[in-house]
Design an enzyme around this catalytic site. Structure first.
Site, PDB file in Angstrom:
ATOM      1  N   ARG A  97       5.031   0.195  -6.267  1.00  0.00           N
ATOM      2  CA  ARG A  97       5.032  -0.684  -5.099  1.00  0.00           C
ATOM      3  C   ARG A  97       4.015  -1.815  -5.240  1.00  0.00           C
ATOM      4  NH1 ARG A  97       7.034   1.992  -0.223  1.00  0.00           N
ATOM      5  NH2 ARG A  97       5.570   0.734   0.934  1.00  0.00           N
TER       6      ARG A  97
ATOM      7  N   LYS B 266      12.999 -14.662 -11.485  1.00  0.00           N
ATOM      8  CA  LYS B 266      12.757 -13.509 -12.372  1.00  0.00           C
ATOM      9  C   LYS B 266      11.728 -13.874 -13.426  1.00  0.00           C
ATOM     10  CE  LYS B 266      13.869 -10.894 -10.648  1.00  0.00           C
ATOM     11  NZ  LYS B 266      14.464 -10.881  -9.403  1.00  0.00           N
TER      12      LYS B 266
ATOM     13  N   CYS C  23       0.828  -1.205   0.000  1.00  0.00           N
ATOM     14  CA  CYS C  23       0.000   0.000   0.000  1.00  0.00           C
ATOM     15  C   CYS C  23       0.870   1.266   0.000  1.00  0.00           C
ATOM     16  CB  CYS C  23      -0.866   0.024   1.234  1.00  0.00           C
ATOM     17  SG  CYS C  23      -1.835  -1.464   1.435  1.00  0.00           S
TER      18      CYS C  23
ATOM     19  N   TRP D 240      -3.161  -2.575  -1.465  1.00  0.00           N
ATOM     20  CA  TRP D 240      -2.798  -3.923  -1.889  1.00  0.00           C
ATOM     21  C   TRP D 240      -3.537  -4.836  -0.925  1.00  0.00           C
ATOM     22  CZ3 TRP D 240       0.065  -8.198   0.016  1.00  0.00           C
ATOM     23  CH2 TRP D 240       0.532  -9.081  -0.947  1.00  0.00           C
TER      24      TRP D 240
ATOM     25  N   HIS E  26      16.741 -37.419 -10.458  1.00  0.00           N
ATOM     26  CA  HIS E  26      16.073 -38.006  -9.289  1.00  0.00           C
ATOM     27  C   HIS E  26      14.571 -37.731  -9.296  1.00  0.00           C
ATOM     28  CE1 HIS E  26      19.882 -39.296  -7.659  1.00  0.00           C
ATOM     29  NE2 HIS E  26      20.372 -38.076  -7.897  1.00  0.00           N
TER      30      HIS E  26
ATOM     31  N   ASN F   2      -1.507   1.799   6.050  1.00  0.00           N
ATOM     32  CA  ASN F   2      -0.660   0.698   5.554  1.00  0.00           C
ATOM     33  C   ASN F   2      -0.376  -0.207   6.736  1.00  0.00           C
ATOM     34  OD1 ASN F   2      -0.541   2.077   3.185  1.00  0.00           O
ATOM     35  ND2 ASN F   2       1.666   2.468   3.242  1.00  0.00           N
ATOM     36  N   GLY F   3      -0.356  -1.510   6.515  1.00  0.00           N
ATOM     37  CA  GLY F   3      -0.071  -2.437   7.601  1.00  0.00           C
ATOM     38  C   GLY F   3      -1.296  -3.272   7.927  1.00  0.00           C
TER      39      GLY F   3
ATOM     40  N   GLU G 256       8.004 -14.547 -11.977  1.00  0.00           N
ATOM     41  CA  GLU G 256       7.260 -13.429 -11.389  1.00  0.00           C
ATOM     42  C   GLU G 256       6.772 -12.417 -12.429  1.00  0.00           C
ATOM     43  OE1 GLU G 256       9.395 -10.945  -8.578  1.00  0.00           O
ATOM     44  OE2 GLU G 256      11.263 -11.234  -9.645  1.00  0.00           O
TER      45      GLU G 256
ATOM     46  N   GLU H 229      17.739 -17.760  -9.091  1.00  0.00           N
ATOM     47  CA  GLU H 229      17.296 -16.371  -9.253  1.00  0.00           C
ATOM     48  C   GLU H 229      16.728 -16.159 -10.658  1.00  0.00           C
ATOM     49  OE1 GLU H 229      16.446 -13.934  -7.671  1.00  0.00           O
ATOM     50  OE2 GLU H 229      16.666 -12.182  -8.947  1.00  0.00           O
TER      51      GLU H 229
ATOM     52  N   LYS I 128       6.267  -4.201  -4.317  1.00  0.00           N
ATOM     53  CA  LYS I 128       7.699  -3.919  -4.245  1.00  0.00           C
ATOM     54  C   LYS I 128       8.253  -4.123  -2.842  1.00  0.00           C
ATOM     55  CE  LYS I 128      11.673  -2.778  -5.826  1.00  0.00           C
ATOM     56  NZ  LYS I 128      12.391  -3.888  -6.484  1.00  0.00           N
TER      57      LYS I 128
HETATM   58  C1  F6R Z   1      11.802 -10.475  -6.617  1.00  0.00           C
HETATM   59  C2  F6R Z   1      11.803  -9.563  -5.486  1.00  0.00           C
HETATM   60  C3  F6R Z   1      11.441 -10.109  -4.155  1.00  0.00           C
HETATM   61  C4  F6R Z   1      12.252  -9.381  -3.071  1.00  0.00           C
HETATM   62  C5  F6R Z   1      11.782  -9.819  -1.683  1.00  0.00           C
HETATM   63  C6  F6R Z   1      12.612  -9.179  -0.589  1.00  0.00           C
HETATM   64  O1  F6R Z   1      12.229  -9.848  -7.777  1.00  0.00           O
HETATM   65  O2  F6R Z   1      12.066  -8.408  -5.636  1.00  0.00           O
HETATM   66  O3  F6R Z   1      11.621 -11.474  -4.089  1.00  0.00           O
HETATM   67  O4  F6R Z   1      13.595  -9.680  -3.258  1.00  0.00           O
HETATM   68  O5  F6R Z   1      10.443  -9.475  -1.514  1.00  0.00           O
HETATM   69  O6  F6R Z   1      12.564  -7.795  -0.686  1.00  0.00           O
HETATM   70  P1  F6R Z   1      13.629  -6.881   0.023  1.00  0.00           P
HETATM   71  O7  F6R Z   1      14.937  -7.103  -0.633  1.00  0.00           O
HETATM   72  O8  F6R Z   1      13.127  -5.482  -0.167  1.00  0.00           O
HETATM   73  O9  F6R Z   1      13.657  -7.294   1.468  1.00  0.00           O
END
Ligand code: F6R
Length: 609
Positions: free
Chosen positions: A27, A486, A2, A75, A505, A101-102, A489, A482, A604
């Site tokens: 975000r 990417k 949010c 959100w 396996h 927010n929260g 998502e 990773e 985000k």
């Molecule tokens: C994926 C991504 C998330 C963040 C995760 C932790 O691209 O961005 O997996 O890495 O939510 O976020 P931070 O680094 O802000 O603690």
């Protein structure tokens, strides 16, 4: 997650609030709303599910004219995305409004109490209880009602609140969720994140936990929960809007991928002086301290966790000191063995991820030293940690993390080299050689970025597939993990990483005609085994995209496509192969017509559990 924006001044609040909400769109959110004091006997409130544009369209039909207002991008956590569940929430006669927010943890209990007193709820949210609670405690002074409410509310919050009969002030409060105040001339702002107000001011107050703020047009007063005034230095934000804008790129993600040569060097320069000495003195990681450490954990979520996996690899390789890497949401609840001889390194781009923050607090409670590696100055994690090491990635706006990941890796490599040298595991010559290798990455990353066009073509070929498998051995596997995140998502294609040797396996049963397999084959000692793994999947019809070092042309004989990265030493290949993965995910998403920067269901900074 949010976003909150509030404005009070002499200009039209709606313009500032909407502009601020636009800056927070990255975000992630699913609905948006605004309340403005338009001089009537009740707030005028407009809320719309979906993109902010829907709210903007509604405001074109019905503009809100007034000098103070609060807005929100939601959100969904409690209740589906809908107009009615969007914020601001309000009391029955719309004289009190709240954005939040929260999560209010005791909202069900409070709701029952308030319903017993005759309050009617129209939304499914936890936030609506705050509006009715304020109403039940309001006696003409919003600040007093807020002070009383905060004694009753349990949970995490950044709150922005207004009363129609007190048009000259906004009251805000913070516990766990980020909140800042922007300081203007004859106008002031509240926001959950700096980009929201950066166009108007670079001077901000970072609000701390358990603080209340009264924001007027010409003054800002920060208080503790009892109302005692608290002094705070003004933080001047160094970066500007250009760093938070697309700068000619189609998407933030693309821009952020291309920024990596620059931000890797900025991160490197932040810790290496002109005499090629790494300096982590301020992080408390002296030789004396490290000698007394019995266990090291790296704790993080998502992409940051994946950077942690690489951190474990390089620290163990260079120092032979054992490191455990853990997902924060598990670490905090599994009663890990922690004491005052434990070092916990937390990684977080945003510095606000609740799971990481709580895991870190858990570690602190048991006496561990906490070193945070984060990208956001003044973030909650930066403030709670014993020591902070900043990555110099600049604002990362795209939800999918790219440059934050590689700068986190850069800091972890520097830590590994520094520790290895302190423990005489490497000579001065090797130490300088390692630092030079990190400097050389700029040129190498730039070279890999030149593959972009071919990566786009490769993405076009696998676009319609239902699954993509990512493989690797050793460091290559950690990068594959990773790469798969990417891809999944932002492309929404099921993407899964496996250690190449593990495939036989079970997972190999899923390899069929045309199934894309993206495999990293950059580790010399594992090269032959990796080539065998390519043959195994190719024999079952897989479409193999390999990432190999220049010169290893033999890979072309077994893979359908090969992307070559400069032939750096094995331990540095991850900085280069990840670029191909990031570009591949980017093009898969873009070619599918997805919203690359704002993938569905994601946010985000994840400030809920
Ligand atoms: C994926 C991504 C998330 C963040 C995760 C932790 O691209 O961005 O997996 O890495 O939510 O976020 P931070 O680094 O802000 O603690």
């Amino acid at each position: 997650m949010c976003g909150i924006v509030g404005y009070i001044g002499s200009q039209n609040a709606q313009d500032f609030v909407i502009d601020g909400l636009e800056k927070l769109e990255y975000r992630g959110y699913d609905s948006a709303g605004i309340a403005v004091n338009t001089g009537k006997d009740r707030f005028e409130i407009v809320k719309k599910v979906g993109r902010l544009q829907n709210l903007e369209d509604a405001l074109k039909e019905h503009p809100l004219k007034g000098h103070s207002g609060i807005g929100h991008t939601r959100w969904a956590t409690h209740g589906k995305p809908s107009d009615v569940n969007s914020h601001p929430h309000f009391n029955k006669d719309k004289t009190l409004v709240v954005v939040h927010n929260g999560i209010i943890e005791n909202y069900l209990e409070l709701k029952k109490d308030l319903q017993a007193k005759g309050y009617e709820f129209i939304s499914e949210t936890d936030t609506e209880v705050v509006a009715h609670l304020l109403d039940s405690l309001y006696e003409g002074d919003l600040l007093e009602a807020v002070k009383k409410s905060l004694k009753i509310i349990k949970g995490a919050y950044a709150l922005g609140m207004m009363s129609i009969s007190e048009p000259d002030r906004i009251i805000a409060a913070r516990k766990e969720s980020p909140l800042i105040v922007g300081l203007g001339k004859g106008e002031n702002f509240i926001a959950s994140d700096i980009p929201a107000i950066l166009k108007y001011t670079r001077d901000v107050y970072l609000i701390e936990n358990n603080e209340i703020v009264e924001i007027k047009k010409d003054s800002v007063k920060i208080m503790d929960t009892e109302g005692n005034e608290v002094s705070r230095d003004v933080t001047h934000v160094e970066w500007d809007m250009e760093a938070a804008s697309k700068g000619g790129y189609e998407y933030f993600m693309e821009k952020e991928i291309y920024e990596q040569p620059k931000v890797l060097m900025e991160t490197l320069n932040s810790r290496v002086d002109e005499n090629k000495n790494i300096n982590f003195d301020d992080a408390g990681l002296t030789k004396e301290y490290l000698e007394g450490v019995r266990s090291i954990y790296i704790v993080a979520c998502g992409t940051a966790y994946h950077a942690g996996l690489v951190g474990k690899y390089i620290i163990e390789k260079k120092t032979r000191i054992k490191v455990d890497v853990e997902v924060a949401s598990e670490f905090r609840y599994r009663n890990p063995v922690i004491d005052d001889k434990t070092l916990i390194i937390v990684l977080s781009q945003s510095g606000e991820t609740l799971d990481t923050l709580e895991a870190m607090k858990e570690g602190k409670r048991h006496g561990a030293k906490i070193v945070a590696i984060t990208n956001v100055v003044g973030s909650s994690i930066a403030r709670e940690a014993d020591h902070v090491i900043y990555t110099w990635a600049g604002p990362e706006i795209a939800v999918a993390s790219t440059k934050a990941y590689s700068t986190q890796m850069m800091i972890l490599y520097l830590l590994a080299i520094d520790m290895a040298y302190k423990f005489n595991k490497i000579t001065r010559e090797e130490y300088e050689h390692d630092i030079n290798s990190l400097y050389d990455l700029k040129e190498h990353v730039e070279k890999v970025l030149e593959h972009s066009e071919n990566v786009e073509k490769a993405a076009a070929k696998i676009l319609d597939q239902h699954s993509i498998f990512y493989l690797g051995r050793g460091l290559d596997y950690m990068i594959a993990v990773e790469g798969a995140l990417k891809s999944k998502e932002i492309s929404y294609i099921h993407s899964e990483a496996f250690a190449s040797g593990e495939l036989k396996h079970g997972t190999i049963a899923l390899i069929d005609e045309g199934v894309p397999v993206v495999i990293n084959v950059t580790q010399s000692d594992l090269f032959d085994k990796s080539v065998s793994n390519i043959k195994e999947v190719a024999a079952r019809g897989a479409y193999v995209i390999a990432i190999a070092k220049e010169g290893n042309t033999i890979v072309e004989e077994v893979a359908d496509e090969v992307f070559y990265i400069p032939a750096v030493e094995d331990e540095y290949t991850g900085f280069l192969s990840i670029i191909i993965h990031q570009l591949l995910a980017y093009y898969l998403s873009k070619l599918k017509g997805n919203d690359v920067d704002k993938p569905r269901n994601l946010a985000k900074s994840v400030t809920v559990e």
